[in-house]
Scaffold this motif. Structure first.
Motif, PDB file in Angstrom:
ATOM      1  N   ILE A 127       0.867  -1.177   0.000  1.00 40.97           N
ATOM      2  CA  ILE A 127       0.000   0.000   0.000  1.00 40.97           C
ATOM      3  C   ILE A 127       0.899   1.222   0.000  1.00 40.97           C
ATOM      4  O   ILE A 127       1.777   1.346   0.859  1.00 40.97           O
ATOM      5  CB  ILE A 127      -0.933   0.030   1.225  1.00 40.97           C
ATOM      6  N   ARG A 128       0.685   2.093  -0.978  1.00 40.07           N
ATOM      7  CA  ARG A 128       1.464   3.340  -1.065  1.00 40.07           C
ATOM      8  C   ARG A 128       0.514   4.514  -1.093  1.00 40.07           C
ATOM      9  O   ARG A 128      -0.503   4.477  -1.787  1.00 40.07           O
ATOM     10  CB  ARG A 128       2.314   3.366  -2.330  1.00 40.07           C
ATOM     11  N   VAL A 129       0.860   5.538  -0.346  1.00 38.33           N
ATOM     12  CA  VAL A 129       0.064   6.755  -0.325  1.00 38.33           C
ATOM     13  C   VAL A 129       0.950   7.899  -0.792  1.00 38.33           C
ATOM     14  O   VAL A 129       2.039   8.107  -0.258  1.00 38.33           O
ATOM     15  CB  VAL A 129      -0.485   7.058   1.090  1.00 38.33           C
ATOM     16  N   GLU A 130       0.484   8.590  -1.800  1.00 41.75           N
ATOM     17  CA  GLU A 130       1.173   9.771  -2.331  1.00 41.75           C
ATOM     18  C   GLU A 130       0.158  10.902  -2.384  1.00 41.75           C
ATOM     19  O   GLU A 130      -1.050  10.661  -2.416  1.00 41.75           O
ATOM     20  CB  GLU A 130       1.711   9.495  -3.744  1.00 41.75           C
ATOM     21  N   ASP A 131       0.643  12.121  -2.426  1.00 35.38           N
ATOM     22  CA  ASP A 131      -0.282  13.251  -2.519  1.00 35.38           C
ATOM     23  C   ASP A 131      -1.089  13.200  -3.808  1.00 35.38           C
ATOM     24  O   ASP A 131      -2.302  13.415  -3.803  1.00 35.38           O
ATOM     25  CB  ASP A 131       0.461  14.586  -2.417  1.00 35.38           C
ATOM     26  N   PHE A 132      -0.417  12.956  -4.922  1.00 36.80           N
ATOM     27  CA  PHE A 132      -1.066  12.916  -6.234  1.00 36.80           C
ATOM     28  C   PHE A 132      -0.538  11.734  -7.036  1.00 36.80           C
ATOM     29  O   PHE A 132       0.562  11.242  -6.786  1.00 36.80           O
ATOM     30  CB  PHE A 132      -0.787  14.203  -7.019  1.00 36.80           C
ATOM     31  N   PRO A 133      -1.297  11.307  -8.055  1.00 35.34           N
ATOM     32  CA  PRO A 133      -0.798  10.231  -8.918  1.00 35.34           C
ATOM     33  C   PRO A 133       0.442  10.669  -9.681  1.00 35.34           C
ATOM     34  O   PRO A 133       0.522  11.829 -10.116  1.00 35.34           O
ATOM     35  CB  PRO A 133      -1.950   9.980  -9.901  1.00 35.34           C
ATOM     36  N   PRO A 134       1.410   9.769  -9.855  1.00 33.74           N
ATOM     37  CA  PRO A 134       2.576  10.097 -10.677  1.00 33.74           C
ATOM     38  C   PRO A 134       2.141  10.409 -12.118  1.00 33.74           C
ATOM     39  O   PRO A 134       1.121   9.905 -12.600  1.00 33.74           O
ATOM     40  CB  PRO A 134       3.420   8.816 -10.637  1.00 33.74           C
ATOM     41  N   GLU A 135       2.924  11.198 -12.780  1.00 35.19           N
ATOM     42  CA  GLU A 135       2.618  11.615 -14.150  1.00 35.19           C
ATOM     43  C   GLU A 135       2.449  10.411 -15.077  1.00 35.19           C
ATOM     44  O   GLU A 135       1.587  10.424 -15.962  1.00 35.19           O
ATOM     45  CB  GLU A 135       3.718  12.546 -14.679  1.00 35.19           C
ATOM     46  N   GLU A 136       3.228   9.359 -14.872  1.00 33.25           N
ATOM     47  CA  GLU A 136       3.101   8.174 -15.738  1.00 33.25           C
ATOM     48  C   GLU A 136       1.711   7.557 -15.644  1.00 33.25           C
ATOM     49  O   GLU A 136       1.159   7.089 -16.637  1.00 33.25           O
ATOM     50  CB  GLU A 136       4.175   7.131 -15.423  1.00 33.25           C
ATOM     51  N   PHE A 137       1.104   7.550 -14.458  1.00 30.93           N
ATOM     52  CA  PHE A 137      -0.258   7.036 -14.308  1.00 30.93           C
ATOM     53  C   PHE A 137      -1.247   7.935 -15.043  1.00 30.93           C
ATOM     54  O   PHE A 137      -2.176   7.456 -15.688  1.00 30.93           O
ATOM     55  CB  PHE A 137      -0.662   6.933 -12.841  1.00 30.93           C
ATOM     56  N   MET A 138      -1.049   9.235 -14.897  1.00 30.25           N
ATOM     57  CA  MET A 138      -1.942  10.187 -15.557  1.00 30.25           C
ATOM     58  C   MET A 138      -1.917   9.975 -17.066  1.00 30.25           C
ATOM     59  O   MET A 138      -2.962   9.966 -17.717  1.00 30.25           O
ATOM     60  CB  MET A 138      -1.537  11.619 -15.199  1.00 30.25           C
TER      61      MET A 138
END
Length: 144
Positions: free
Chosen positions: A48-59
């Motif tokens: 489980i990873r929590v980041e503020d925003f999705p990485p650009e590659e996911f976008m």
């Protein structure tokens, strides 16, 4: 008065902060720990990873322009598609995106943050178990 300078006001509002990634992760881990036994073992193998925003590659992969459109994502090979012959490139991961989750929580105003994090977590783990978005939406009436 607007900056919290009224006597006693800072005591009430001053220490409040938006929950950080570690709080969201703890909520997600508690959700996984509460899964029925038939799912818990497989779920424990997923990071489980929590980041503020999705990485650009996911976008880019999802063809999204607004990072607030994505609150969670399952990255990996769903269990029904796994083979003992596969060489894993990296661990299966459920990603939770803190800022979109917090935004949705505020916009909704009718659910607890814990319930929203649990919902997003279960949705992403459902993908790990091989469920499609359509199958999830058939039994999950959360968005109605």
């Amino acid at each position: 008065m607007l900056n919290g300078s009224a006597k006693g006001e800072g005591e009430i509002w001053g220490p409040l902060e938006a929950p950080g990634a570690e709080v969201i992760a703890a909520m997600a881990r508690a959700t996984v720990a509460a899964l029925p036994a038939e799912f818990a073992g497989h779920a424990a193998e997923v990071a489980i990873r929590v980041e503020d925003f999705p990485p650009e590659e996911f976008m880019q992969e999802l063809d999204l322009d607004d990072p607030f459109e994505l609150s969670g994502l399952y990255e990996g090979v769903p269990l029904p598609e796994k083979s003992v012959m596969d060489q894993p490139q990296r661990p299966d991961t459920v990603w939770l995106f803190r800022r979109p989750i917090l935004d949705e929580w505020v916009e909704r105003g009718n659910v607890t943050l814990g319930d929203l994090v649990a919902h997003v977590t279960v949705h992403e783990f459902a993908h790990h178990f091989g469920w499609s978005d359509e199958q999830i939406s058939e039994i999950d009436r959360w968005w109605e």
